[in-house]
Design an enzyme around this catalytic site. Structure first.
Site, short mmCIF file in Angstrom:
data_model
loop_
_atom_site.label_atom_id
_atom_site.label_comp_id
_atom_site.label_asym_id
_atom_site.label_seq_id
_atom_site.Cartn_x
_atom_site.Cartn_y
_atom_site.Cartn_z
N ARG A 74 0.88 -1.11 -0.02
CA ARG A 74 -0.20 0.12 -0.18
C ARG A 74 0.79 1.29 -0.20
O ARG A 74 1.76 1.21 0.65
CB ARG A 74 -0.79 0.06 0.99
CG ARG A 74 -2.21 -0.76 1.02
CD ARG A 74 -3.11 -0.77 2.41
NE ARG A 74 -2.14 -1.40 3.53
CZ ARG A 74 -1.83 -0.72 4.44
NH1 ARG A 74 -1.59 0.75 4.20
NH2 ARG A 74 -1.35 -1.20 5.48
N TYR A 202 -1.57 -3.44 -6.87
CA TYR A 202 -1.43 -3.96 -5.48
C TYR A 202 -2.78 -4.02 -4.57
O TYR A 202 -3.46 -3.17 -4.55
CB TYR A 202 -0.22 -3.27 -4.53
CG TYR A 202 -0.13 -4.01 -3.32
CD1 TYR A 202 0.29 -5.29 -3.13
CD2 TYR A 202 -0.77 -3.29 -2.59
CE1 TYR A 202 0.32 -5.99 -2.01
CE2 TYR A 202 -0.88 -4.01 -0.96
CZ TYR A 202 -0.43 -5.21 -0.81
OH TYR A 202 -0.31 -5.90 0.19
N LYS A 211 -9.53 -2.55 1.74
CA LYS A 211 -9.36 -1.16 2.80
C LYS A 211 -10.14 -0.05 2.33
O LYS A 211 -10.50 0.53 3.30
CB LYS A 211 -7.93 -0.88 2.53
CG LYS A 211 -6.96 -2.08 2.89
CD LYS A 211 -6.92 -2.48 4.38
CE LYS A 211 -6.00 -3.82 4.78
NZ LYS A 211 -6.24 -4.14 6.13
N HIS A 231 -10.42 -2.37 11.70
CA HIS A 231 -9.25 -3.11 11.34
C HIS A 231 -8.99 -4.43 12.31
O HIS A 231 -7.84 -4.25 13.06
CB HIS A 231 -8.06 -2.19 11.06
CG HIS A 231 -6.95 -3.11 10.25
ND1 HIS A 231 -5.64 -2.64 10.46
CD2 HIS A 231 -6.81 -3.98 9.42
CE1 HIS A 231 -4.82 -3.37 9.74
NE2 HIS A 231 -5.54 -4.14 8.88
N SER A 253 -1.21 -3.84 10.35
CA SER A 253 -0.90 -4.79 8.89
C SER A 253 0.34 -5.52 9.57
O SER A 253 1.35 -5.05 10.03
CB SER A 253 -0.67 -3.88 7.88
OG SER A 253 -1.65 -3.12 7.76
N CYS A 255 1.15 -7.76 11.99
CA CYS A 255 1.45 -8.09 13.08
C CYS A 255 0.71 -9.33 13.71
O CYS A 255 0.48 -9.38 15.00
CB CYS A 255 1.03 -6.80 13.83
SG CYS A 255 1.95 -5.48 13.85
N ASP A 280 -9.33 -9.68 9.32
CA ASP A 280 -8.71 -8.35 9.05
C ASP A 280 -9.59 -7.19 9.22
O ASP A 280 -9.31 -6.27 9.81
CB ASP A 280 -8.22 -8.38 7.41
CG ASP A 280 -7.46 -7.06 7.09
OD1 ASP A 280 -6.50 -6.87 7.95
OD2 ASP A 280 -7.62 -6.41 6.31
N ARG A 372 2.03 -12.22 -0.59
CA ARG A 372 0.59 -12.54 -0.23
C ARG A 372 0.03 -13.75 -0.78
O ARG A 372 0.53 -14.10 -1.81
CB ARG A 372 -0.52 -11.37 -0.43
CG ARG A 372 0.06 -9.91 0.12
CD ARG A 372 -0.38 -9.55 1.55
NE ARG A 372 -0.15 -8.49 2.11
CZ ARG A 372 -0.73 -8.00 2.84
NH1 ARG A 372 -1.84 -8.56 3.39
NH2 ARG A 372 -0.19 -6.96 3.66
C1 OXD Z 1 -3.11 -4.78 5.26
C2 OXD Z 1 -3.77 -5.94 4.82
O1 OXD Z 1 -2.14 -4.05 4.59
O2 OXD Z 1 -4.58 -6.37 5.42
O3 OXD Z 1 -3.62 -4.26 6.51
O4 OXD Z 1 -3.53 -5.94 3.45
MN MN Z 2 -4.88 -5.33 7.23
#
Ligand code: OXD
Ligand code: MN
Length: 590
Positions: A74, A202, A211, A231, A253, A255, A280, A372
């Site tokens: 991002r 992306y 998001k 989130h 993100s 974590c 998420d 990912r």
């Molecule tokens: C992030 C995702 O970047 O979930 O938080 O993709």
């Molecule tokens: Mn996320």
């Protein structure tokens, strides 16, 4: 120029025609979400080099995508929230005036789809027929985006049916443009319920349901309509005594939200059952019984690959063994994939995420750190039977966690909803590879929403406090930190499955049990009240993990007020009140 296909909904039809005349695609395809369509689009993506088929015996239905090397995460500095005034967006967002944003991006969209197909992708965020759900339509010139949206949302005919002839849908316009970071913008128009994204393929920049809609636009909608878009992962926990609880957890993100959402009980805790609802995003609403209810608006996982293995997340490994799109991982000679932290040793002759022969001696990573997997949620062995419940699940506890080497204890409990809102509002975390920029820098990340809140954080904290007032049985709120290290930088807590030991204490607290002591920052477990039997911890680990050092917190209170002051009078009194309490307790001054 392409002719507009028959689309029953007049609003969608008019918008598609308008976009087509701006972007000038060669063809327009309206997605129905069928398997035949998936196969057709996949074949096309393979033929055009967008997807590389993986070993179909070992990984059936799986493909690899390599993104442009400048387009791997991002890009927060190119992400804008565009309400009429900068004050509404707040200092937490980049702002562009709506007209200026439209003018800038229209120029980039003009003719951008020449030679390309335009996909019209109707989708639902949330379970079909749930009062929580929202419909979006994404127009994109990326077949990769269309295929990912099919996994991440309820896409196609199901969404067209749900929309009917309504005009109530988020207009999501996406074009790869020329993929240049100089001409990359992701703009959100909360007032007109629109998202315009150009120049990136992306995930978070291009899969606009995630998001952009489910957090930035939804947070602003939630403020108007009386709910929260967060989130957060959602996890169901059944104890050996049969009691079932649902919790949510907000973490920045990369974590560990996906790992926690798919947690497997450690061998030392037989009889516990853990169920995944989401990894998420959570949409949360006060229910008629005064509890807070959550749904997962997504239908898939867009998880970080590196570090995922059968020890850290066995459920994810099973979820991604079929019908998965991998992005920017390494490719092995036998057509399987690899990343740092994979179970297996890498095979000789592997290609790195850019498709170059991998040279371990180069010191470079084989997989991109933000590589990912996109996998359907129903493939997860721990997916809950409740994950598509239209009314959501009632939440007993909410966790706020971040990546902090120092200061923040393993776990502590807020004394009230207001205090818990303050604990969320003061979250900060060391940065990760999920966004472009330096990794490991401490930054403020209230509620783990810094990149995702679609309006002024001050107003958002106020909205949190308002929601709390509507709950006669609010969830209890906790802060957690799995990442605390000792003076030599060693992790003090084993994490992963053993986090369930911390959750056990949290659930006890939800029932008015479990032992806690009052400290300046909140309620901390009494040593011995978290079961650590069988763990080989460093000497004194629990003492260090549960320590509250007033000198360290003295530093924190100064940083907190400096941060809140940026938001001027948008910061609600309740947050300042909690800050004043903390100051009083840390300094010992009345
Ligand atoms: C992030 C995702 O970047 O979930 O938080 O993709
Ligand atoms: Mn996320």
């Amino acid at each position: 120029m392409a002719t507009t296909p028959a689309i029953d909904n007049a609003h969608v039809r008019a918008w598609v025609a308008e976009v087509a005349s701006l972007c000038e695609p060669d063809a327009i395809v309206v997605c129905d979400g069928s398997e035949q369509e998936r196969d057709r689009l996949t074949a096309l993506a393979v033929a055009t080099g967008v997807l590389i088929p993986l070993n179909q015996e070992k990984l059936p239905g799986c493909y690899l995508h390599r993104s442009d090397p400048s387009d791997v995460a991002r890009t927060e500095h190119l992400t804008f929230v565009c309400p009429p005034t900068a004050d509404q967006a707040g200092p937490n967002n980049n702002w562009l005036a709506p007209d200026a944003a439209r003018e800038k991006l229209s120029a980039l969209y003009r003719g951008a789809m020449r030679g390309r197909t335009m996909y019209v992708v109707p989708f639902i965020m949330g379970p079909a027929n749930s009062p929580f759900s929202k419909v979006g339509v994404e127009i994109t010139d990326s077949v990769y985006v269309a295929l990912n949206m099919r996994i991440m949302t309820r896409m196609g005919a199901i969404a067209t049916r749900q929309l009917g002839d309504s005009n109530d849908f988020t207009r999501c316009l996406h074009s790869l443009g020329d993929l240049s970071p100089d001409r990359r913008f992701i703009c959100h128009f909360p007032d007109s319920n629109e998202i315009w994204s150009v120049g990136s393929g992306y995930g978070g920049n291009a899969l606009l349901g995630k998001k952009c809609l489910a957090l930035r636009i939804a947070s602003a909608l939630g403020r108007k309509e009386g709910w929260l878009a967060e989130h957060m992962l959602i996890l169901g926990i059944t104890r050996p005594d049969g009691h079932k609880f649902y919790i949510t957890g907000a973490f920045p993100s990369a974590c560990g939200k996906t790992n926690l959402a798919m947690l497997q009980p450690p061998a030392s805790m037989p009889g516990w059952k853990l169920e995944t609802i989401g990894d998420d995003i959570a949409w949360l609403r006060p229910g008629p019984d005064g509890r807070l209810y959550a749904v997962n608006p997504e239908a898939g996982f867009f998880g970080v690959a590196p570090g995922t293995n059968s020890k850290t997340n066995g459920n994810a490994m099973i979820s991604i063994a079929r019908d998965t799109i991998y992005t920017n991982v390494a490719l092995q000679p036998d057509g399987t994939v690899w990343w740092e932290g994979h179970d297996d040793e890498p095979q000789p002759g592997m290609l790195d995420w850019r498709g170059r022969p991998f040279d371990a001696a180069s010191g470079e990573k084989a997989a991109h750190p933000n590589s990912r997997f996109t996998a359907p949620a129903y493939q997860c062995p721990s997916i809950s039977v409740d994950w598509e419940k239209p009314e959501g699940v009632p939440i007993a506890a909410m966790l706020f966690g971040a990546r902090r080497q120092r200061r923040v204890p393993l776990v502590y409990e807020a004394e009230s909803w207001e205090h818990g809102t303050f604990l969320g509002a003061t979250l900060s975390s060391e940065t990760t590879a999920a966004a472009t920029g330096k990794v490991g820098v401490l930054r403020r990340d209230p509620m783990a929403m810094q990149p995702f809140c679609g309006y002024n954080f001050g107003d958002y904290f106020d909205h949190w406090l308002d929601i709390g007032k509507q709950l006669s049985h609010p969830p209890k709120i906790f802060r957690v930190n799995w990442f605390r290290t000792d003076s030599q930088g060693r992790f003090l807590w084993p994490g992963f499955g053993d986090n369930l030991r911390v959750l056990q204490w949290i659930l006890q607290r939800c029932e008015g049990k479990g032992e806690a002591r009052e400290t300046a920052i909140g309620l901390i477990p009494v040593e011995g009240s978290i079961d650590v039997s069988g763990l080989s911890l460093l000497p004194d680990a629990m003492k260090q993990l549960l320590a509250v050092d007033p000198a360290e917190w003295y530093e924190a209170i100064g940083l907190q007020s400096e941060y809140f002051e940026k938001f001027g009078d948008h910061i609600p009194g309740g947050i300042w009140h909690q800050h004043a309490n903390l100051v009083r307790r840390v300094t010992g001054l009345a």
